[in-house]
Write a protein that holds these residues in place. Sequence first.
Motif, PDB file in Angstrom:
ATOM      1  N   LEU A  36       0.822  -1.038  -0.041  1.00  0.00           N
ATOM      2  CA  LEU A  36      -0.010  -0.093   0.140  1.00  0.00           C
ATOM      3  C   LEU A  36       0.885   1.220   0.171  1.00  0.00           C
ATOM      4  O   LEU A  36       1.826   1.358   0.731  1.00  0.00           O
ATOM      5  N   ARG A  37       0.387   2.442  -0.873  1.00  0.00           N
ATOM      6  CA  ARG A  37       1.031   3.589  -0.782  1.00  0.00           C
ATOM      7  C   ARG A  37       0.081   4.698  -0.442  1.00  0.00           C
ATOM      8  O   ARG A  37      -1.018   4.513  -0.817  1.00  0.00           O
ATOM      9  N   ILE A  38       0.475   5.873   0.299  1.00  0.00           N
ATOM     10  CA  ILE A  38      -0.370   7.011   0.268  1.00  0.00           C
ATOM     11  C   ILE A  38      -0.074   8.137  -0.474  1.00  0.00           C
ATOM     12  O   ILE A  38       1.347   8.610  -0.540  1.00  0.00           O
ATOM     13  N   THR A  39      -0.791   8.880  -0.901  1.00  0.00           N
ATOM     14  CA  THR A  39      -0.805  10.062  -1.552  1.00  0.00           C
ATOM     15  C   THR A  39      -1.475  11.201  -0.877  1.00  0.00           C
ATOM     16  O   THR A  39      -2.908  11.158  -1.101  1.00  0.00           O
ATOM     17  N   VAL A  40      -0.881  12.178  -0.503  1.00  0.00           N
ATOM     18  CA  VAL A  40      -1.905  13.386   0.083  1.00  0.00           C
ATOM     19  C   VAL A  40      -1.659  14.683  -0.801  1.00  0.00           C
ATOM     20  O   VAL A  40      -0.625  15.045  -1.007  1.00  0.00           O
ATOM     21  N   LEU A  41      -2.751  14.665  -1.628  1.00  0.00           N
ATOM     22  CA  LEU A  41      -2.601  15.820  -2.726  1.00  0.00           C
ATOM     23  C   LEU A  41      -2.343  17.175  -1.941  1.00  0.00           C
ATOM     24  O   LEU A  41      -1.719  17.923  -2.696  1.00  0.00           O
ATOM     25  N   GLY A  42      -3.042  17.548  -0.874  1.00  0.00           N
ATOM     26  CA  GLY A  42      -2.817  18.895  -0.554  1.00  0.00           C
ATOM     27  C   GLY A  42      -3.141  20.119  -1.252  1.00  0.00           C
ATOM     28  O   GLY A  42      -3.947  19.770  -2.040  1.00  0.00           O
ATOM     29  N   HIS A  43      -2.178  21.134  -1.265  1.00  0.00           N
ATOM     30  CA  HIS A  43      -2.695  22.328  -1.875  1.00  0.00           C
ATOM     31  C   HIS A  43      -2.436  22.488  -3.391  1.00  0.00           C
ATOM     32  O   HIS A  43      -2.923  23.477  -3.964  1.00  0.00           O
ATOM     33  N   VAL A  44      -1.966  21.224  -3.939  1.00  0.00           N
ATOM     34  CA  VAL A  44      -1.921  21.206  -5.423  1.00  0.00           C
ATOM     35  C   VAL A  44      -3.500  21.338  -5.849  1.00  0.00           C
ATOM     36  O   VAL A  44      -3.562  21.764  -7.078  1.00  0.00           O
ATOM     37  N   GLN A  45      -4.548  20.844  -5.138  1.00  0.00           N
ATOM     38  CA  GLN A  45      -5.856  21.140  -5.206  1.00  0.00           C
ATOM     39  C   GLN A  45      -6.466  22.354  -5.493  1.00  0.00           C
ATOM     40  O   GLN A  45      -7.342  22.683  -6.296  1.00  0.00           O
ATOM     41  N   ARG A  46      -5.769  23.358  -4.847  1.00  0.00           N
ATOM     42  CA  ARG A  46      -6.147  24.658  -5.076  1.00  0.00           C
ATOM     43  C   ARG A  46      -5.709  25.443  -6.180  1.00  0.00           C
ATOM     44  O   ARG A  46      -6.335  26.433  -6.449  1.00  0.00           O
ATOM     45  N   GLY A  47      -4.603  25.156  -6.772  1.00  0.00           N
ATOM     46  CA  GLY A  47      -4.071  25.792  -7.922  1.00  0.00           C
ATOM     47  C   GLY A  47      -4.506  25.306  -9.279  1.00  0.00           C
ATOM     48  O   GLY A  47      -5.238  24.691  -9.342  1.00  0.00           O
ATOM     49  N   GLY A  48      -3.682  25.970 -10.184  1.00  0.00           N
ATOM     50  CA  GLY A  48      -3.970  25.743 -11.657  1.00  0.00           C
ATOM     51  C   GLY A  48      -5.048  26.461 -12.099  1.00  0.00           C
ATOM     52  O   GLY A  48      -5.970  27.400 -11.739  1.00  0.00           O
ATOM     53  N   SER A  49      -4.987  26.580 -13.691  1.00  0.00           N
ATOM     54  CA  SER A  49      -5.897  27.571 -14.514  1.00  0.00           C
ATOM     55  C   SER A  49      -7.070  26.863 -14.317  1.00  0.00           C
ATOM     56  O   SER A  49      -7.473  25.670 -14.403  1.00  0.00           O
ATOM     57  N   PRO A  50      -8.254  27.813 -14.168  1.00  0.00           N
ATOM     58  CA  PRO A  50      -9.484  27.308 -14.025  1.00  0.00           C
ATOM     59  C   PRO A  50     -10.340  26.821 -15.375  1.00  0.00           C
ATOM     60  O   PRO A  50      -9.755  27.097 -16.429  1.00  0.00           O
ATOM     61  N   THR A  51     -10.832  25.707 -15.151  1.00  0.00           N
ATOM     62  CA  THR A  51     -11.476  25.005 -16.153  1.00  0.00           C
ATOM     63  C   THR A  51     -12.512  26.010 -16.979  1.00  0.00           C
ATOM     64  O   THR A  51     -12.866  26.934 -16.440  1.00  0.00           O
ATOM     65  N   ALA A  52     -12.704  25.708 -18.230  1.00  0.00           N
ATOM     66  CA  ALA A  52     -13.719  26.349 -18.763  1.00  0.00           C
ATOM     67  C   ALA A  52     -15.257  26.734 -18.010  1.00  0.00           C
ATOM     68  O   ALA A  52     -15.840  27.741 -17.829  1.00  0.00           O
ATOM     69  N   PHE A  53     -15.602  25.522 -17.254  1.00  0.00           N
ATOM     70  CA  PHE A  53     -16.843  25.770 -16.496  1.00  0.00           C
ATOM     71  C   PHE A  53     -16.491  26.802 -15.484  1.00  0.00           C
ATOM     72  O   PHE A  53     -17.475  27.655 -15.082  1.00  0.00           O
ATOM     73  N   ASP A  54     -15.637  26.743 -14.690  1.00  0.00           N
ATOM     74  CA  ASP A  54     -15.300  27.627 -13.617  1.00  0.00           C
ATOM     75  C   ASP A  54     -15.199  29.202 -14.040  1.00  0.00           C
ATOM     76  O   ASP A  54     -15.680  30.016 -13.560  1.00  0.00           O
ATOM     77  N   ARG A  55     -14.598  29.344 -15.350  1.00  0.00           N
ATOM     78  CA  ARG A  55     -14.210  30.446 -15.936  1.00  0.00           C
ATOM     79  C   ARG A  55     -15.746  31.319 -16.212  1.00  0.00           C
ATOM     80  O   ARG A  55     -16.050  32.414 -15.863  1.00  0.00           O
ATOM     81  N   ILE A  56     -16.624  30.363 -16.827  1.00  0.00           N
ATOM     82  CA  ILE A  56     -17.762  31.042 -17.104  1.00  0.00           C
ATOM     83  C   ILE A  56     -18.829  31.328 -15.945  1.00  0.00           C
ATOM     84  O   ILE A  56     -19.564  32.202 -15.708  1.00  0.00           O
ATOM     85  N   LEU A  57     -18.707  30.242 -15.064  1.00  0.00           N
ATOM     86  CA  LEU A  57     -19.585  30.409 -13.725  1.00  0.00           C
ATOM     87  C   LEU A  57     -19.028  31.741 -13.067  1.00  0.00           C
ATOM     88  O   LEU A  57     -20.211  32.478 -12.498  1.00  0.00           O
ATOM     89  N   ALA A  58     -17.836  31.755 -12.982  1.00  0.00           N
ATOM     90  CA  ALA A  58     -17.301  32.988 -12.281  1.00  0.00           C
ATOM     91  C   ALA A  58     -17.806  34.542 -12.958  1.00  0.00           C
ATOM     92  O   ALA A  58     -18.213  35.275 -12.506  1.00  0.00           O
ATOM     93  N   SER A  59     -17.487  34.315 -14.131  1.00  0.00           N
ATOM     94  CA  SER A  59     -17.922  35.353 -14.854  1.00  0.00           C
ATOM     95  C   SER A  59     -19.414  35.890 -14.796  1.00  0.00           C
ATOM     96  O   SER A  59     -19.943  36.920 -14.630  1.00  0.00           O
ATOM     97  N   ARG A  60     -20.241  34.806 -14.956  1.00  0.00           N
ATOM     98  CA  ARG A  60     -21.943  35.059 -14.657  1.00  0.00           C
ATOM     99  C   ARG A  60     -22.077  35.536 -13.303  1.00  0.00           C
ATOM    100  O   ARG A  60     -23.057  36.464 -13.116  1.00  0.00           O
ATOM    101  N   MET A  61     -21.512  35.015 -12.446  1.00  0.00           N
ATOM    102  CA  MET A  61     -21.821  35.317 -10.824  1.00  0.00           C
ATOM    103  C   MET A  61     -21.212  36.621 -10.647  1.00  0.00           C
ATOM    104  O   MET A  61     -21.943  37.687 -10.052  1.00  0.00           O
ATOM    105  N   GLY A  62     -19.961  37.017 -11.435  1.00  0.00           N
ATOM    106  CA  GLY A  62     -19.526  38.527 -11.058  1.00  0.00           C
ATOM    107  C   GLY A  62     -20.534  39.541 -11.589  1.00  0.00           C
ATOM    108  O   GLY A  62     -20.846  40.433 -10.994  1.00  0.00           O
ATOM    109  N   ALA A  63     -20.759  39.245 -12.976  1.00  0.00           N
ATOM    110  CA  ALA A  63     -21.840  40.304 -13.576  1.00  0.00           C
ATOM    111  C   ALA A  63     -23.242  40.308 -12.683  1.00  0.00           C
ATOM    112  O   ALA A  63     -23.665  41.462 -12.704  1.00  0.00           O
ATOM    113  N   ARG A  64     -23.646  39.206 -12.230  1.00  0.00           N
ATOM    114  CA  ARG A  64     -24.965  39.205 -11.334  1.00  0.00           C
ATOM    115  C   ARG A  64     -24.633  40.114 -10.169  1.00  0.00           C
ATOM    116  O   ARG A  64     -25.643  40.828  -9.904  1.00  0.00           O
TER     117      ARG A  64
END
Length: 322
Positions: A245-273
């Motif tokens: 057995l091996r263990i991987t703790v992903l940690g803060h890598v989950q917070r980073g990275g370029s947002p997906t198209a879904f998140d970019r569109i969602l954020a844009s719609r919410m910001g405008a509202r």
Amino acid sequence: MDTIRTIGILTSGGDAPGMNAAIRAVVRSAIYYGCKVYGINRGYKGLIEEDLVEMNLSSVGDIIHRGGTILKSSRCEEFKTEEGRLQGVKILKKHNIDSLVIIGGDGSFIGAQKLSELGFPAIGIPGTIDNDLPYTDYTIGFDTAMNTIIDAIGKIRDTSSSHERVNIIEVMGRHCGDLALYAGLAGGAETIIVPEVDIKIDEICTKLKTTQKRGKRHSIIVLAEGVGNASDLGKEIIKKTSADLRITVLGHVQRGGSPTAFDRILASRMGARAVDLLLDGKSARVVGIKDNKIIDLEINEALSKTRSFDKDTYEMVKVLSI
């Protein structure tokens, strides 16, 4: 529109991919309607310390694809006090800022709620990778974080199958198992462990032994951090199954990275509202999404809702992972 001339914006709490897209939408929508915008650095802490800068169209150029938040973020104990909040309002008024957009999670929303109670107009936008705000189907950053986990699961499965190992992948989610559930489903995990469902160690071990008997020598277990420690779980599994057995703790890598198209569109719609709400004279409200439609409701109502875990999907995963 006659009462709102200058809008402030801040990001608070944990960062989430897509926050920059929301900042961009707020700034550009506000400027389009003739308002000034001030960015407040480092959340409520920066507000109390008067760390503000006027923003223009160029301030948010070329940021829609960037992870994190250009306004930075931090947590602020002082703002939890009435004295701290009064100081914040004083600074906002000093700079002629007459409304505020706050991007963050439930703690950030409580700050917006308290400001509204002091008579200062505030609107909340949900930005948190945990997807733990029950009034909205999705929060900004969840989709990106989920895809980051899925990518990691795929890579770990490659080496897991090569060495015929069991791998525990610990993901974020202290009180909400959505990241573990949906990433685990999409990644083909054999076992998913979330805070909302009680699962016994013997059940996990029995499943491992069953899959081994039918010839499958590797297995992926996705564990939400709120359930327990991956190392302790691993020791128990080894004791009961003698698994490699091996263990991987992903940690803060989950917070980073370029947002997906879904998140970019969602954020844009919410910001405008959010800007639309302020210009319509609304306050003490939060923006969300339900059935792919952007919604808004009172902060008190949003914070009082109880989250419902997707047990149907969880049960489906158990069926598909036999």
